[in-house]
Structure formats: C-alpha cells, structure tokens
Scaffold this active site. Structure first.
Site, short mmCIF file in Angstrom:
data_model
loop_
_atom_site.label_atom_id
_atom_site.label_comp_id
_atom_site.label_asym_id
_atom_site.label_seq_id
_atom_site.Cartn_x
_atom_site.Cartn_y
_atom_site.Cartn_z
N LEU A 227 0.83 -1.40 -0.19
CA LEU A 227 0.07 -0.06 -0.13
C LEU A 227 0.82 1.32 -0.07
O LEU A 227 1.79 1.35 0.77
CB LEU A 227 -0.83 0.16 1.23
N HIS A 228 0.67 2.12 -0.86
CA HIS A 228 1.45 3.32 -0.98
C HIS A 228 0.69 4.60 -1.65
O HIS A 228 1.17 5.80 -1.54
CB HIS A 228 2.83 3.33 -1.43
N ARG A 229 -0.29 4.26 -2.38
CA ARG A 229 -1.04 5.36 -2.93
C ARG A 229 -1.55 6.32 -2.16
O ARG A 229 -2.17 6.07 -0.93
CB ARG A 229 -2.38 4.76 -3.72
N ARG A 262 6.81 5.91 2.26
CA ARG A 262 5.50 6.86 2.41
C ARG A 262 4.53 6.42 3.53
O ARG A 262 4.01 7.15 4.07
CB ARG A 262 5.22 6.82 1.10
N ASP A 302 -2.15 -1.72 -3.95
CA ASP A 302 -2.60 -0.53 -4.86
C ASP A 302 -1.67 -0.09 -5.94
O ASP A 302 -1.51 0.76 -6.41
CB ASP A 302 -2.91 0.59 -3.85
#
Ligand code: UD1
Length: 396
Positions: A227-229, A262, A302
């Site tokens: 997950l990083h969006r 992030r 994502d």
C-alpha cells in the site's frame, strides 16, 4: 525527422559515406518502479556497443538503499553515469529539480534521444526538459490510462505521451487511448512489457531463495500486501479502515506487508505510530519480493506494476483501487479491481478463498523480448536519421 544538435560534428567525423557515430541515448530512471523497466533496456544497449552509447541517469527521486541501490544490485543494472540526487519533496519541487538538473545534463551530453519509462515525476520532468531542447523522447509503457486525474501518475502519463516521439506500449488498450488523444498511429509501437522481461529473466534465481521460510511462512499459506497510493495512505481514516479489514484476514492467513517509506511515515504521523496487526517487514529487494509473490495465496495491492507481475505469475491479485490503467490484467490476467471500501474488500477476500482462483493467461508479447523490440525500433529509426546526416555531410 527532427533536428539534432550533433549533426555538424557527425559530418566532420564520419570516415565513410555511411558510417555514423554510435547512437547516444540518455536513459532516465528515478524511482523504484523504474528500475525493473530500465534493467532489460540497459542490457540490450550493452549488447550493441557499436551502435549505442547509453548514458544512464538516476534522478535520485528514490534514494534509500532499500528503494534504490538494492535494485541495481539484484538486477545487475550498471552504476548510473550520473546521479542528480534530487531526493524527496512536493510534486512541484521534485519535478522542477529533475527538470532543471536534467536540462543542464542534456545540454552537456547532447544525446540523440532521451529514453524514459513509466509514470513517475522523474519521467515527466525528463521528458519536458528534452522536448524543449528538441531532443526526441522515447516513452516506454506509454498510453496507460486510469481516467483518474487525481492520481499524480495519470497526469505524468498524459503529459509524457503528448510530446513523445516513440510511444512503446504494453497492451492493446494503450494504443486505443493514444489514438483517441490524437497521437499519430506511426508513433505507437506495441512491443510488450519490459517489466515482464525482468520478471522472466529473474524467476529462476528468485525461486532458489529461502525468503518464504525466512519470514516464517508456508508456501500458498500467506497473502502479500503493498500500500502506498496517496488515496489509501494519506488519510488516517482510510488507513485505519484498511488495517481493520486486513487485520481480520491476518487472523486466518498471515498477511506480509513490506511497508513503503511513504506509508511508514503516514502510519507514524497519522496513526500515532500504531502498528497494524500484520506481518510487517521493511521494503524488500526485487528478488525477495518476487520470491514472495510466486508462492502467495493472494496479493492485495494498490501498485500498478504488481498487478502485471501477478498476472504474469498467475497469482490472484485484489487491487485496492477504484480503477486500473492496466485493464489487460483484469480481462486476461488474475487481477480484480475491488475498490477501497472495507466491506467490498472483505467480500472479495472471502470469495477468493472459497472458490478456485481464475488462472488467467499471460497477455500477448509479455514474453521476455520487449526490450529487444524497443531497441530494434530505436536503432532502425535513429540509425536511418544519423546515416542520412552522415551521407549528407560527405556529399557536401
Ligand atoms: C513514487 C511514484 C509512484 C510509484 C512509487 C513507488 C510519483 C508521482 N510517484 O511514489 O508512481 O508507484 O514511487 O515507490 O513519482 N521516501 C523515502 N526513501 C526513498 C523514497 C521515498 O523515505 O528512497 C519517502 C519520502 O518520505 C517521500 C515519500 O517516501 O516523501 C514519497 O516518495 P516519492 O518519490 O515522492 O513518491 P512515492 O509515494 O514513493
């Protein structure tokens, strides 16, 4: 075709009517998902030393060992000729830094073309610098569209494609999108997927690693999560909701979560450092991550690239986004777009665990030879231009 600043030099140095200097390509990579795309292209250039003089530029957008250096090692990418060292920053800052620094470099190196891959800030910045100096740009992975302009990558894709000279595509939807945006058909080349070149050439090495055992897992009895969006991780509320539903899955099936910097920062800042109830690891190197994907029961992500890698491997993938710019992974591959609502994600997980998974098939031209096709086309087009210029010089 296009004017080139080097033409005069070529005219005086050519030794025979048709000889021309090597084609100088400035190849640009900046962030993690670029490295697996640039690797097979650099290898292909290296196999044609008489024809190509590649200059590899790392913009420094990603700079940690885990996000950058380990990929150069795992994938055997040559040491960059230049590192612009731009680092993190707001989108405007980061893009502007790359643009300014790469403009100076293009003026100094006078490449015949600039090669960019993917859709990160470094991609669009290098493109803009090059075209303003009238250097043609080759964009690898052109034409993908999520139709979601809130994604920074979508803006980067649209802007890069609109001014590129060669648009190398990975799947049929890309050509349709580009034609709709008025790109002339002769600039579009369906060549396949360089990221899958890398996957296929490293699969055997990855298979020998003990990554699964090292993490205390059993083959086919774990899920992998990335997950990083910004849309998923920048809101504390969304992050908490996702961790709740994924934590429930983790009670039945270990969920390995290599955490992107992030996301780690968002957890620290927005959730007061609350650790999600998942198997957390630092970001993994290319080979370890590939090893994990190969034996996963399912992947939740994502990311853009992981949708393609799971399709190539035939591993079920649930994409935690509302759209994909890679529809072939859904129509032919193993990908399902489930959105970001916890109830929909939970439903998809339950369905996937109770039904036999769709096998899918590997899309056309995802065959390990995409980089070769790209470099063939660049050689054909640029050599014609350079040979023509050299002949012209000789006649004068
Ligand atoms: C970028 C790309 C995205 C890609 C992703 C993969 C853009 C717009 N986005 O997003 O398309 O899928 O990379 O990783 O270009 N950081 C570190 N160390 C690093 C790199 C980043 O700590 O080596 C941290 C910094 O706090 C930084 C944050 O991660 O502010 C975000 O990095 P950035 O490159 O701006 O964008 P990504 O979210 O990684």
């Amino acid at each position: 075709m296009w004017p080139h600043p080097d033409q005069e030099g070529m005219m005086t140095t050519s030794s025979s009517p048709t000889s021309s200097p090597p084609i100088r390509i400035l190849a640009v990579a900046g962030a993690r998902p670029n490295f697996m795309k640039i690797a097979p292209l650099m290898r292909e250039f290296a196999q044609r030393p008489d024809r190509f003089e590649p200059i590899l530029v790392h913009t420094g957008q990603h700079y940690d060992k885990a996000m950058s250096e380990s990929f150069f090692q795992d994938l055997g990418i040559p040491e960059p000729d230049v590192n612009l060292g731009v680092g993190s920053g707001s989108h405007g800052h980061q893009t502007a830094e790359v643009l300014m620094k790469i403009e100076d470099l293009i003026i100094e190196k006078r490449p015949h073309a600039v090669l960019v891959v993917g859709d990160v800030n470094s991609t669009v910045a290098a493109t803009l610098a090059a075209v303003k100096l009238e250097i043609p740009v080759a964009h690898v992975e052109a034409g993908l569209r999520s139709w979601d302009r809130k994604m920074p990558e979508e803006l980067n894709r649209v802007m890069t494609d609109s001014v590129s000279e060669w648009l190398f595509t990975t799947e049929p939807s890309a050509e349709t999108n580009l034609l709709r945006e008025g790109i002339p058909a002769e600039k579009i080349h369906f060549v396949g997927n360089v990221m899958i070149d890398t996957l296929l050439s490293h699969r055997e090495r990855a298979a020998k690693l003990d990554t699964v055992e090292r993490l205390g897992l059993e083959p086919r009895k774990y899920a992998v999560l990335t997950l990083h969006r910004p849309s998923n991780v920048d809101s504390a509320e969304q992050l908490r909701r996702l961790f709740e539903v994924l934590g429930r899955l983790n009670e039945e099936l270990p969920v390995v979560f290599p955490i992107h910097p992030r996301t780690a920062k968002a957890v620290e800042d927005n959730l007061g450092g609350m650790k999600p109830d998942l198997h957390l690891t630092d970001p993994l190197g290319y080979l370890d991550f590939l090893r994990l994907l190969m034996d996963a029961q399912m992947v939740l992500t994502d990311s853009g690239g992981i949708q393609e890698e799971t399709t190539a491997l035939g591993v079920p993938c649930l994409t935690l986004r509302d759209s994909t710019e890679r529809p072939v992974t859904v129509t032919e591959g193993t990908n399902e777009i489930v959105g970001t609502e916890p109830s929909a994600i939970e439903e998809a997980i339950t369905r996937l665990r109770s039904e036999s998974p769709r096998e899918g098939r590997r899309p056309a031209l995802w065959d390990g030879a995409a980089a070769q096709r790209i470099v063939d086309i660049l050689e054909r087009d640029l050599a014609t231009t350079l040979d023509g210029a050299a002949r012209c010089g000789n006649e004068n």
